[in-house]
Design an enzyme around this catalytic site. Structure first.
Site, short mmCIF file in Angstrom:
data_model
loop_
_atom_site.label_atom_id
_atom_site.label_comp_id
_atom_site.label_asym_id
_atom_site.label_seq_id
_atom_site.Cartn_x
_atom_site.Cartn_y
_atom_site.Cartn_z
N CYS A 33 0.82 -1.21 0.00
CA CYS A 33 0.00 0.00 0.00
C CYS A 33 0.85 1.26 0.00
O CYS A 33 0.34 2.34 -0.28
CB CYS A 33 -0.93 0.01 1.21
SG CYS A 33 -0.03 0.08 2.77
N CYS A 107 -2.12 -3.67 8.53
CA CYS A 107 -1.87 -2.33 9.09
C CYS A 107 -1.40 -2.46 10.54
O CYS A 107 -0.53 -1.70 10.99
CB CYS A 107 -3.12 -1.48 9.01
SG CYS A 107 -3.94 -1.55 7.40
FE1 FES Z 1 -1.43 0.49 4.27
FE2 FES Z 1 -3.28 0.20 6.03
S1 FES Z 1 -3.54 0.15 3.88
S2 FES Z 1 -1.15 0.26 6.38
#
Ligand code: FES
Length: 171
Positions: A33, A107
């Site tokens: 991400c 996360c």
């Molecule tokens: Fe990247 Fe949550 S989507 S840490």
């Protein structure tokens, strides 16, 4: 998607911000991400002479869950000995938040890694032995950070405006 406790920590995060003159810093990022997190710790003896994490703060560029887990991890780590802090898992953080969506468990892993890295940094600066589990995690995290930096370099080099590369996604 998120429960009330997660939203509460996202809206009013605890211990957020850069620490001046921390004892150590941990920096981590997520390859998929692109989120990045810094954890700052201050390590001092408590009234009984035990070495504890007397203060924790953090900076996170990331999703709602990344902010909420940073906040919760900082609450859990504050006042703990290094051994106790090392033992805090991302599952502990998620449980204390009342659960996270399965797609957001990574996360909470980022917050656990950031604390891991701060403790690793502290022990390294003190020239102290590094527990094997901590060292193994550090090695894995460093590889991920190197790959993340390469990904950003590739993204930036494709187009000066950043239009054509595959931008890191986050929600
Ligand atoms: Fe990247 Fe949550 S989507 S840490």
């Amino acid at each position: 998607m998120y429960n009330e406790k997660v939203v509460e920590h996202f809206r009013q995060p605890h211990n957020m911000g850069k620490m001046s003159e921390p004892s150590a810093v941990g920096r981590v990022g997520n390859m998929l991400c692109g989120d990045v997190m810094w954890f700052y710790i201050r390590v001092e003896p408590d009234a009984g002479g035990r070495e504890i994490i007397s203060d924790v703060s953090w900076e996170t560029f990331g999703c709602t869950a990344a902010i909420a887990t940073s906040s919760m991890m900082s609450d859990l780590a504050k006042g703990k000995t290094l051994e106790e802090a090392i033992a805090i898992t991302n599952r502990d953080v998620a449980d204390k938040l009342g659960g996270l969506p399965a797609v957001k468990m990574h996360c909470s892993a980022l917050a656990a890694d950031a604390l891991n890295e701060a403790i690793h940094d502290y022990l390294t600066k003190q020239a102290r032995p590094i527990p094997q589990a901590l060292a193994a995690r550090h090695e894995r995290i460093q590889k991920e950070m190197a790959a993340l930096e390469e990904r950003y370099k590739a993204f930036l080099s494709k187009d000066p405006k950043g239009q054509q590369g595959e931008a890191p996604a986050c929600s």
